[in-house]
Design a protein around this motif. Structure first.
Motif, short mmCIF file in Angstrom:
data_model
loop_
_atom_site.label_atom_id
_atom_site.label_comp_id
_atom_site.label_asym_id
_atom_site.label_seq_id
_atom_site.Cartn_x
_atom_site.Cartn_y
_atom_site.Cartn_z
N ARG A 18 45.49 13.75 52.51
CA ARG A 18 45.63 15.12 52.02
C ARG A 18 45.21 16.13 53.09
O ARG A 18 45.86 17.16 53.27
N ARG A 19 44.14 15.79 53.82
CA ARG A 19 43.70 16.67 54.90
C ARG A 19 44.77 16.77 55.98
O ARG A 19 45.00 17.85 56.55
N MET A 20 45.39 15.64 56.32
CA MET A 20 46.40 15.64 57.38
C MET A 20 47.63 16.45 56.96
O MET A 20 48.20 17.19 57.77
N VAL A 21 48.05 16.33 55.70
CA VAL A 21 49.19 17.11 55.23
C VAL A 21 48.85 18.60 55.28
O VAL A 21 49.65 19.43 55.70
N THR A 22 47.61 18.93 54.86
CA THR A 22 47.17 20.33 54.91
C THR A 22 47.15 20.82 56.35
O THR A 22 47.60 21.93 56.64
N PHE A 23 46.62 19.99 57.26
CA PHE A 23 46.57 20.38 58.67
C PHE A 23 47.97 20.63 59.23
O PHE A 23 48.20 21.61 59.94
N LEU A 24 48.91 19.76 58.90
CA LEU A 24 50.28 19.93 59.39
C LEU A 24 50.90 21.21 58.84
O LEU A 24 51.65 21.90 59.53
N GLY A 25 50.59 21.54 57.58
CA GLY A 25 51.08 22.78 57.01
C GLY A 25 50.50 23.99 57.71
O GLY A 25 51.21 24.97 58.01
N VAL A 26 49.19 23.95 57.98
CA VAL A 26 48.53 25.04 58.71
C VAL A 26 49.12 25.15 60.12
O VAL A 26 49.36 26.26 60.62
#
Length: 537
Positions: A18-26
Motif C-alpha cells: 500500500r505504501r509503494m502504491v501511494t508512493f508511485l501515485g505521489v
C-alpha cells in the motif's frame, strides 16, 4: 486473539504494498507538476500567435513559478493539521482544474490567470511530496525514494520540451494542458483508495493563518521582484518595490512566528546546525543549478553551432547524469546510512564540471560540453538526494513538514534570485563585449534598422537573424558573426564562473555538516511514540 507469525507477515507485506502504491501515485503527481514547468516553453510561440499579447510572453511561465513558490513553505504544516490525504488530493484537483481551464483560455490574460491557479496546485504537490515520503518511510530507507523524486525532476526537464513540441506540432498547444487531466484523474482515484489517512491526534493546534499568509505573500513579492529583473532590468523601479515589500512582510512574519506556538515555520528548526547548513547549501545549489540549465543550451546553439530543433535534447547529458546520480545516490545512502562523504563527492563533481565549462571558448565541441555537464548533473543528482533526508532526520518529527517546505522554498528562491543576478551580469557583459570585437568601420557599415537584431546572440541561431545576415555582404556578415560568438563565449564564462563559485561555497559548507545516524522509524511512528510517551507522563 493474537495473530500468528504468518498473519503478521502478511499484514506487513500488505502495508508495504500500500505504501509503494501511494508512493508511485505521489511520484506521478509530482512528475506532472514538474513537467508543467518546462512543457509550455516550446508551445509559447504558437500560443502567442493564436492568443496574441507578445508583451506578456514570459508571464505564462513566470506566474506558474510565482504561485507555486508562494504556497510551498506553508502547505506541509497545514497538511499536518488538516490531514495529508485531504490536502494532497485537493492539490491534485486544483492542479487539474487549472490545467483544464488553461487549455480553454481565449486570450493571454485568461491564460496567465489560469496558469497561476495551476501553479498553486503544483506548489501543493511539490511542497508535500517529500513530507509524505517522510511519513511512509524511515530516514534509513527514505533516501532511495527521495532520489527517485529528484530524478523525476530531471526526467521532466528533458521530456517537457519534447512532449510540448510534439503535442503543439501534431495536435494543438491546448493539448499540453489537457493531457494532464486523464492522468491526474487516474492518480486521484488510486490515491483516494490507497493513501493512508494520517491524522495527528493530540498534536492539532489552531492553524497559523497569519504566518501562512505572511510567508506566502512575502515569498510571492520577492519572487515577483526578481522575476521582473529578467523581464526588464535592475533599473526598473517595481523590482525594488516588490523585493522591499516582500522582505518587510517576511521579517514581520518571522517575528510573528517566534511568538506563535503553532508557527508554520518554527524558529526552533534553525537550532539544528544540520538544518541551517542544509538550507544554506540548498539555496546556493538552486543558484548554480538554474544557471547551468539556462545557459548550456545557449552555449551549444550559439557557440558550438548545434542545430537542434528542440532545446530539451541539448540538456539530455545533464539530465542523464542527474537521474543516474539521484537514483544511485539514494540507494547508496539508504544502504550505508552515510551522507557526508556522498555530498562532498557530489559537489566536487559539480565543481569539476563547472570549471571545465569555464575553460571552453569559441572552439568548444559538443563532446566537451556534454562531458562537462554530465559531471555537473551526476554531482547534482547524488547531492540532491542528501539534504532533504538529513534535514528531516535532524529535526523533531513534529517539524518535518515545516523543514521540507522550507527546503523546497529556499531551493526555488535560489533559482529565481540566481537567474536574475546571473542573467543581468551576462547581459551587461555581452553589451560591453560586442562593440569591443567590432571595428569602427564594421559598426558604421551595419544598417541602423538591423543593429538590434544583429548585435545579440539571436543573430547566431534564429531564423530572422540569419535572414538579416544573408542580406549583408559576406565579409560584413562574417565579421558580425565572429564578434557575437566571441562576446557570447566570454559572457557565458561569467555565468559558469559564478556557478563554480557557489558550488565551491556549497562544498565548503557541506564539510561542516555533522553526520548523525539515520532514524529507523517513519515520521508517523515517531509522532505516535512521542504522543504515547507524553500520555505516560
Amino acid at each position: 486473539m493474537t495473530p500468528t507469525a504468518d498473519e503478521v507477515q502478511n499484514q506487513e507485506h500488505h502495508g508495504l504494498d500500500r505504501r509503494m502504491v501511494t508512493f508511485l501515485g505521489v511520484l506521478a503527481a509530482f512528475f506532472l507538476a514538474a513537467l508543467d514547468q518546462t512543457i509550455v516553453g516550446t508551445a509559447l510561440p504558437r500560443i502567442v500567435g493564436e492568443l496574441h499579447g507578445f508583451d506578456r510572453y514570459t508571464w505564462v511561465t513566470t506566474v506558474y513559478l510565482l504561485t507555486s513558490t508562494a504556497v510551498v513553505p506553508v502547505v506541509g504544516k497545514i497538511s499536518e493539521q488538516l490531514g495529508r490525504k485531504r490536502v494532497f488530493l485537493f492539490g491534485i484537483i486544483f492542479f487539474l482544474v487549472g490545467s483544464a481551464i488553461s487549455g480553454a483560455a481565449q486570450d493571454m490574460n485568461q491564460l496567465i490567470i489560469f496558469r497561476g491557479i495551476q501553479g498553486f496546485g503544483a506548489g501543493i504537490l511539490s511542497g508535500m511530496a517529500f513530507a509524505i515520503i517522510a511519513d511512509l518511510f524511515a530516514p534509513a530507507e527514505r533516501a532511495k525514494y527521495t532520489g527517485l523524486v529528484a530524478g523525476m525532476f530531471g526526467i521532466a526537464s528533458v521530456i517537457g520540451p519534447l512532449v510540448g513540441g510534439y503535442l503543439t506540432d501534431n495536435i494543438s498547444w491546448r493539448a499540453i494542458f489537457y493531457v494532464n487531466v486523464p492522468i491526474g484523474i487516474i492518480v486521484v482515484t488510486v490515491l483516494f483508495f490507497t493513501f493512508p489517512s494520517l491524522h495527528f491526534q493530540g498534536e492539532r493546534a489552531p492553524i497559523d493563518y497569519r504566518g501562512a499568509l505572511g510567508l506566502s505573500s512575502g515569498a510571492a513579492l520577492v519572487t515577483l521582484g526578481f522575476s521582473l529583473v529578467a523581464l526588464n532590468s535592475w533599473s526598473y523601479l517595481p523590482v525594488y518595490l516588490c523585493i522591499a515589500a516582500g522582505a518587510v512582510i517576511l521579517a514581520v512574519t518571522i517575528w510573528h512566528e517566534a511568538h506563535t506556538a503553532a508557527a508554520v515555520l518554527p524558529p526552533q528548526l534553525f537550532k539544528s546546525s544540520i538544518f541551517s547548513l542544509s538550507m544554506a547549501v540548498t539555496f546556493l545549489t538552486g543558484i548554480g543549478m538554474f544557471g547551468v540549465i539556462i545557459y548550456v543550451p545557449l552555449l551549444l546553439q550559439g557557440i558550438v553551432g548545434v542545430k537542434a530543433t528542440n532545446s530539451g535534447l541539448l540538456l539530455l547529458p545533464l539530465m542523464g547524469g542527474l537521474v543516474v546520480g539521484s537514483v544511485a545516490g539514494g540507494q547508496v545512502m539508504s544502504r550505508t546510512g552515510r551522507y557526508k562523504v556522498q555530498s562532498i563527492i557530489g559537489y566536487i563533481s559539480m565543481a569539476f564540471g563547472s570549471y571545465l565549462l569555464t575553460r571552453l571558448d569559441i572552439n568548444a565541441t559538443q563532446f566537451e560540453v556534454s562531458r562537462d555537464v554530465v559531471a555537473i548533473g551526476f554531482g547534482l543528482g547524488i547531492s540532491m538526494s542528501v539534504f532533504n533526508v538529513i534535514a528531516q532526520n535532524a529535526v523533531p518529527a513534529r517539524m518535518i513538514s515545516s523543514s521540507v517546505g522550507a527546503l523546497q522554498f529556499i531551493r526555488q528562491m535560489g533559482g529565481v534570485i540566481g537567474l536574475a543576478i546571473i542573467g543581468s551580469i551576462v547581459n551587461q557583459r555581452l553589451n560591453d563585449e560586442i562593440p569591443r570585437h567590432l571595428s569602427t568601420q564594421v559598426l558604421a557599415a551595419i544598417p541602423a534598422s538591423a543593429r538590434s537584431s544583429l548585435l545579440n546572440p539571436e543573430a547566431l541561431f534564429s531564423t530572422s537573424g540569419q535572414q538579416v545576415l544573408g542580406h549583408l555582404s559576406p565579409g560584413l556578415a562574417q565579421a558580425i558573426t565572429a564578434a557575437v560568438r566571441a562576446s557570447l563565449s566570454i559572457s557565458l564564462n561569467e555565468a559558469f564562473w559564478i556557478g563554480l563559485g557557489v558550488t565551491l561555497a556549497s562544498l565548503l559548507l557541506t564539510a561542516f555538516i555533522k553526520e548523525i545516524p539515520l532514524r529507523k522509524t517513519t515520521a508517523a511512528q515517531d509522532r505516535a511514540a512521542a504522543r504515547e510517551s507524553a500520555l505516560a507522563l
